[in-house]
Motif scaffolding. Sequence first.
Motif, PDB file in Angstrom:
ATOM      1  N   ASN A   1      71.061  54.360  73.676  1.00  0.00           N
ATOM      2  CA  ASN A   1      70.083  55.109  74.472  1.00  0.00           C
ATOM      3  C   ASN A   1      70.624  56.460  74.915  1.00  0.00           C
ATOM      4  O   ASN A   1      69.895  57.459  74.888  1.00  0.00           O
ATOM      5  CB  ASN A   1      69.656  54.283  75.688  1.00  0.00           C
ATOM      6  CG  ASN A   1      68.541  53.306  75.359  1.00  0.00           C
ATOM      7  OD1 ASN A   1      67.385  53.690  75.216  1.00  0.00           O
ATOM      8  ND2 ASN A   1      68.885  52.036  75.237  1.00  0.00           N
ATOM      9  N   LEU A   2      71.885  56.511  75.320  1.00  0.00           N
ATOM     10  CA  LEU A   2      72.453  57.797  75.731  1.00  0.00           C
ATOM     11  C   LEU A   2      72.636  58.724  74.533  1.00  0.00           C
ATOM     12  O   LEU A   2      72.484  59.945  74.661  1.00  0.00           O
ATOM     13  CB  LEU A   2      73.774  57.581  76.462  1.00  0.00           C
ATOM     14  CG  LEU A   2      73.677  56.906  77.840  1.00  0.00           C
ATOM     15  CD1 LEU A   2      75.049  56.830  78.491  1.00  0.00           C
ATOM     16  CD2 LEU A   2      72.698  57.650  78.753  1.00  0.00           C
ATOM     17  N   ALA A   3      72.941  58.156  73.376  1.00  0.00           N
ATOM     18  CA  ALA A   3      73.019  58.985  72.166  1.00  0.00           C
ATOM     19  C   ALA A   3      71.644  59.561  71.842  1.00  0.00           C
ATOM     20  O   ALA A   3      71.521  60.741  71.459  1.00  0.00           O
ATOM     21  CB  ALA A   3      73.542  58.151  70.997  1.00  0.00           C
ATOM     22  N   ALA A   4      70.596  58.751  71.992  1.00  0.00           N
ATOM     23  CA  ALA A   4      69.232  59.239  71.753  1.00  0.00           C
ATOM     24  C   ALA A   4      68.848  60.291  72.787  1.00  0.00           C
ATOM     25  O   ALA A   4      68.160  61.273  72.469  1.00  0.00           O
ATOM     26  CB  ALA A   4      68.245  58.064  71.800  1.00  0.00           C
ATOM     27  N   ALA A   5      69.292  60.112  74.027  1.00  0.00           N
ATOM     28  CA  ALA A   5      69.018  61.122  75.063  1.00  0.00           C
ATOM     29  C   ALA A   5      69.705  62.438  74.728  1.00  0.00           C
ATOM     30  O   ALA A   5      69.162  63.518  74.983  1.00  0.00           O
ATOM     31  CB  ALA A   5      69.475  60.603  76.428  1.00  0.00           C
ATOM     32  N   GLY A   6      70.908  62.355  74.142  1.00  0.00           N
ATOM     33  CA  GLY A   6      71.591  63.574  73.720  1.00  0.00           C
ATOM     34  C   GLY A   6      70.882  64.268  72.578  1.00  0.00           C
ATOM     35  O   GLY A   6      70.854  65.500  72.493  1.00  0.00           O
ATOM     36  N   ALA A   7      70.260  63.476  71.690  1.00  0.00           N
ATOM     37  CA  ALA A   7      69.520  64.053  70.564  1.00  0.00           C
ATOM     38  C   ALA A   7      68.210  64.681  71.001  1.00  0.00           C
ATOM     39  O   ALA A   7      67.685  65.571  70.331  1.00  0.00           O
ATOM     40  CB  ALA A   7      69.259  62.968  69.511  1.00  0.00           C
ATOM     41  N   ASN A   8      67.664  64.219  72.125  1.00  0.00           N
ATOM     42  CA  ASN A   8      66.399  64.739  72.641  1.00  0.00           C
ATOM     43  C   ASN A   8      66.528  64.930  74.150  1.00  0.00           C
ATOM     44  O   ASN A   8      66.040  64.111  74.938  1.00  0.00           O
ATOM     45  CB  ASN A   8      65.255  63.784  72.311  1.00  0.00           C
ATOM     46  CG  ASN A   8      63.903  64.326  72.736  1.00  0.00           C
ATOM     47  OD1 ASN A   8      63.776  65.508  73.071  1.00  0.00           O
ATOM     48  ND2 ASN A   8      62.900  63.473  72.752  1.00  0.00           N
ATOM     49  N   PRO A   9      67.173  66.004  74.595  1.00  0.00           N
ATOM     50  CA  PRO A   9      67.498  66.177  76.015  1.00  0.00           C
ATOM     51  C   PRO A   9      66.289  66.192  76.952  1.00  0.00           C
ATOM     52  O   PRO A   9      66.440  65.943  78.144  1.00  0.00           O
ATOM     53  CB  PRO A   9      68.234  67.526  76.045  1.00  0.00           C
ATOM     54  CG  PRO A   9      68.748  67.717  74.661  1.00  0.00           C
ATOM     55  CD  PRO A   9      67.725  67.084  73.761  1.00  0.00           C
TER      56      PRO A   9
ATOM     57  N   TYR B   1      66.319  56.305  81.488  1.00  0.00           N
ATOM     58  CA  TYR B   1      65.824  55.209  82.323  1.00  0.00           C
ATOM     59  C   TYR B   1      66.310  53.861  81.782  1.00  0.00           C
ATOM     60  O   TYR B   1      66.792  53.013  82.528  1.00  0.00           O
ATOM     61  CB  TYR B   1      64.296  55.242  82.364  1.00  0.00           C
ATOM     62  CG  TYR B   1      63.673  53.920  82.760  1.00  0.00           C
ATOM     63  CD1 TYR B   1      63.591  53.543  84.092  1.00  0.00           C
ATOM     64  CD2 TYR B   1      63.184  53.040  81.784  1.00  0.00           C
ATOM     65  CE1 TYR B   1      63.039  52.328  84.451  1.00  0.00           C
ATOM     66  CE2 TYR B   1      62.637  51.823  82.137  1.00  0.00           C
ATOM     67  CZ  TYR B   1      62.564  51.476  83.470  1.00  0.00           C
ATOM     68  OH  TYR B   1      62.016  50.272  83.819  1.00  0.00           O
ATOM     69  N   GLU B   2      66.190  53.663  80.460  1.00  0.00           N
ATOM     70  CA  GLU B   2      66.567  52.386  79.869  1.00  0.00           C
ATOM     71  C   GLU B   2      68.074  52.155  79.990  1.00  0.00           C
ATOM     72  O   GLU B   2      68.529  51.024  80.237  1.00  0.00           O
ATOM     73  CB  GLU B   2      66.142  52.343  78.401  1.00  0.00           C
ATOM     74  CG  GLU B   2      66.443  51.045  77.674  1.00  0.00           C
ATOM     75  CD  GLU B   2      65.673  49.855  78.211  1.00  0.00           C
ATOM     76  OE1 GLU B   2      65.981  48.722  77.794  1.00  0.00           O
ATOM     77  OE2 GLU B   2      64.764  50.044  79.043  1.00  0.00           O
ATOM     78  N   ALA B   3      68.858  53.210  79.851  1.00  0.00           N
ATOM     79  CA  ALA B   3      70.310  53.076  80.016  1.00  0.00           C
ATOM     80  C   ALA B   3      70.649  52.629  81.430  1.00  0.00           C
ATOM     81  O   ALA B   3      71.480  51.737  81.640  1.00  0.00           O
ATOM     82  CB  ALA B   3      70.995  54.402  79.688  1.00  0.00           C
ATOM     83  N   ALA B   4      70.000  53.240  82.429  1.00  0.00           N
ATOM     84  CA  ALA B   4      70.253  52.866  83.826  1.00  0.00           C
ATOM     85  C   ALA B   4      69.844  51.418  84.084  1.00  0.00           C
ATOM     86  O   ALA B   4      70.537  50.677  84.794  1.00  0.00           O
ATOM     87  CB  ALA B   4      69.505  53.810  84.759  1.00  0.00           C
ATOM     88  N   ARG B   5      68.719  51.013  83.512  1.00  0.00           N
ATOM     89  CA  ARG B   5      68.241  49.640  83.705  1.00  0.00           C
ATOM     90  C   ARG B   5      69.255  48.631  83.166  1.00  0.00           C
ATOM     91  O   ARG B   5      69.587  47.640  83.827  1.00  0.00           O
ATOM     92  CB  ARG B   5      66.899  49.447  83.009  1.00  0.00           C
ATOM     93  CG  ARG B   5      66.260  48.083  83.246  1.00  0.00           C
ATOM     94  CD  ARG B   5      64.980  47.924  82.460  1.00  0.00           C
ATOM     95  NE  ARG B   5      65.225  47.739  81.036  1.00  0.00           N
ATOM     96  CZ  ARG B   5      65.527  46.566  80.484  1.00  0.00           C
ATOM     97  NH1 ARG B   5      65.650  45.486  81.228  1.00  0.00           N
ATOM     98  NH2 ARG B   5      65.720  46.470  79.180  1.00  0.00           N
ATOM     99  N   LEU B   6      69.775  48.884  81.955  1.00  0.00           N
ATOM    100  CA  LEU B   6      70.734  47.966  81.361  1.00  0.00           C
ATOM    101  C   LEU B   6      72.077  47.993  82.085  1.00  0.00           C
ATOM    102  O   LEU B   6      72.749  46.971  82.210  1.00  0.00           O
ATOM    103  CB  LEU B   6      70.924  48.313  79.884  1.00  0.00           C
ATOM    104  CG  LEU B   6      69.714  48.005  78.988  1.00  0.00           C
ATOM    105  CD1 LEU B   6      69.905  48.621  77.610  1.00  0.00           C
ATOM    106  CD2 LEU B   6      69.489  46.508  78.872  1.00  0.00           C
ATOM    107  N   LEU B   7      72.445  49.168  82.592  1.00  0.00           N
ATOM    108  CA  LEU B   7      73.713  49.264  83.318  1.00  0.00           C
ATOM    109  C   LEU B   7      73.663  48.466  84.621  1.00  0.00           C
ATOM    110  O   LEU B   7      74.678  47.915  85.060  1.00  0.00           O
ATOM    111  CB  LEU B   7      74.064  50.727  83.605  1.00  0.00           C
ATOM    112  CG  LEU B   7      74.603  51.502  82.402  1.00  0.00           C
ATOM    113  CD1 LEU B   7      74.633  52.990  82.695  1.00  0.00           C
ATOM    114  CD2 LEU B   7      76.004  51.005  82.026  1.00  0.00           C
ATOM    115  N   ARG B   8      72.492  48.393  85.235  1.00  0.00           N
ATOM    116  CA  ARG B   8      72.377  47.575  86.446  1.00  0.00           C
ATOM    117  C   ARG B   8      72.652  46.114  86.117  1.00  0.00           C
ATOM    118  O   ARG B   8      73.317  45.406  86.860  1.00  0.00           O
ATOM    119  CB  ARG B   8      70.992  47.717  87.089  1.00  0.00           C
ATOM    120  CG  ARG B   8      70.906  47.013  88.444  1.00  0.00           C
ATOM    121  CD  ARG B   8      69.552  47.187  89.073  1.00  0.00           C
ATOM    122  NE  ARG B   8      68.521  46.515  88.320  1.00  0.00           N
ATOM    123  CZ  ARG B   8      68.324  45.197  88.355  1.00  0.00           C
ATOM    124  NH1 ARG B   8      69.093  44.428  89.079  1.00  0.00           N
ATOM    125  NH2 ARG B   8      67.363  44.653  87.645  1.00  0.00           N
TER     126      ARG B   8
END
Length: 634
Positions: A422-430, A437-444
Motif C-alpha cells: 500500500n505504501l509503495a502504491a501511495a508512492g506511485a500515486n502521491p 488509509y489502508e496502511a494505517a488500518r493494517l498497522l493498527r
Amino acid sequence: MQELWRGASRQAVKMRVIDIHNHFFPRAWPDLAARYGTPDWPWIKHTEAGKAEIMVGDRFFRKIYSACWDPEVRLSEMDRDGIEMQVLSATPVLFAYDRPAEHALDCARLFNDAALELCAQGKGRLKSFCQVPLQDIDASCKELSRCMRAGHLGVQIGNHVGEENLDDPGIVNFLQHCAEEGAAVLVHPWDMLGPQRMPKYMMAWTVGMPAETQLGIVAMILGGAFDKLPQNLRICFAHGGGGFAFLLGRLENAWQHHPVARGICELPPSQYLNRFYVDSAVFDERALQFLVGTMGTERVMLGSDYPFPLGEHRVGALIRSSQLSASAKDRVLGGNAEEFLGLREASIVARDEAAVCDGKPIVPQGEQLTYSSYLKVPELLKLQESQSSPPHHDELLFIIVHQTYELWFKELLHDLDAVVANLAAAGANPKSRDEVYEAARLLRRCTEITRVLVEQFTILETMLPTHFLAFRGKLEPASGFQSEQFRELEFLCGLKDEKMLRYHRPTPEAHALLERRLREPSLHDVLFSALTAMGTLQLDDNATERERFDARARAILSLYRDERRHRDWIDVCERLTEFDELVVSWRLRHIQLVERVIGVRRGTGGSAGSSYLKLTLDKKFFPELWEARTLLTE
C-alpha cells in the motif's frame, strides 16, 4: 386511553418494538470542573423530587426529570407506550470533544459505566450505546473495545470534531474499528453551526440539528468514506437524517451535471442509501411517509429522543398511526433495529442453542465443513511433541507459547507485506489517500498483535526456573535466536544484517527466503520513497548516511508541522512508532524472562543469553520517527 396503551404494550412484545434513540443522565456524577481543573463542565442540580436541571458551568442548559435516571419510571413509561426495549445514549453535551483527550476519555468512562449500571436495573429491556473521546482515535478505539466487552451494543458519536466532518481519515479509521468490533454507530448532531445567527427560539435545535445531521451524511458520501468502509458497518443518523431525504434530488442533480459536486465518491449519492439508517424522529406523518419512501422500509428505525421535551411524547405513536403498511410498521418499529443492533443474529444463535437443548442438534451433512475440519484441529493438537522423557509437565506450555508466537509472526508478515504494498502504491500515486488509509488500518492491527506477543511472556513466567531447567538440556541447539520468521520480520521492516543469514543455513528454504527479504525493498524503504514522491523528502545523491538520516527525520517533522494536510500520513507514522515501541518492549520482556529463568547462562543456541539480548534493545526499525520528536522541540 390507559387500556389502549396497555393493548399496545401487549402487541409490542409480539412485534419487538425497539427505540434506538433516547437519552439518560445519571442521578449524580463527580464535579468534573474540580476533577479536571477547568471550568464549564456539565453538572446536575436537583430542584425538587424527581426533577433537575442540567447546568454547564453557571449557564442553564436543560430541565430533565426522573426518567433520565430512574429505571422504574422509564420502564413504566415504556409499558405505557408499548416499547419493549430502549437503547440509551448519553447526551451530546457530555462529548467533550473540545477538551484534552485524557479528560474526555475519563469523562466517557464515567458515563459509559453509569449507563451499564442503569441498564443492569432494566430487567433486560434497557441496553446502551457508549461514547468515546473522538478527538483521539486510538483512545476511542480502545474505549469502544472495552465497552463492547462490557456489554454496550455500540457507540454514539457526534457528526463532527471541530472542523473535521465524518469523512476525516481518523474518524474513518474509527468507523472501520466499529465495523471490526460489530458495534452499531448512532450519529447525533451537536455543537450546531451558525450559533450567532440562531441565538433564540431554540433554533439551534429545530434548525441547526437537522442541518448538522444532513451535513454528516453528505460528507460521508461525497468524501468517499462509504467507499472506504466495509459493507458490514452499521451506522444510523438521528433526527430522520435531518433534511437529507428532501435534499437527495438536489445532490443527485449536482452530481450528474457538475464535476466539482461529485466530491471523491465512486457512485451517485442515491446509490449509498443502503449503507446507512435513519431514525423516525420527524414528528409529522407526511414527513415520515416521504422518509420511508426515500430510504426504503428497511432503513428507518424508531427513534424518539425520549425523555426530552423535543422528543416524541408517546413513543412510537407516529409510526403506529401512520398510513404505512403493517409489514412496514413492523420493520420500522423493531425489525430493522434488530438487524442494526445485531440482535437478530443473537436470536438465531439462541434458536440454534434451543434446538440443541431440545435434542435437535444441527449436524453437518456429508462433506460439509465443520469447525474442526476448517481449523485442522486434530492435526494442530498433534504438533506439540515433548523432547523430555518422561514428558515434563511444563514443556507443553513452553511449546504452545512458542508455536503461538510463530503463528502471530506469520500474521504480522502477512499484514506488513500488505502495508508495504500500500505504501509503495501511495508512492506511485502521491495524490491518492486510499492506500495510506489502508496502511494505517493494517498497522493498527499489527500493533495490537505485538501487544499480545508482549503479554505472552507473563504466561511463560508462571514456570519455575527449576521446572524449565528440567527439560532445557533437551533443547540444544534449538534457540529462539533461530526463529526464521522473527528474522524475516526484522528484514521486512528494514533492520537487515546479512551476517545473520549464517544461522539459518541448516534450513535451505528459510535461508533462501531471508536472502530474498534482504534484497527486497523494506517497509522503511517504501515509507521514505513515498515521502520522496510527495516532495516531502529530498536527498542529495552525494549525501553521507548521517545527512540522509537527518533529511529523513526532517521529512517526518514536516508532516507533523502541517497536521491539517497530513493527518493520514501522521496516522501511519504514529502507528509505526507504536509498533517500534512494542517490539522494543518485546525484546525487553524477553531479556527479563531469560534472566528470571536462567540468569546469565548461555542460550541453548550458543548465544550469550541475556547479555546478547541486551545488545538488541537499541535496535529500532524507524529511528527517524523518534528523531523527529527531538527536532519538534527545536
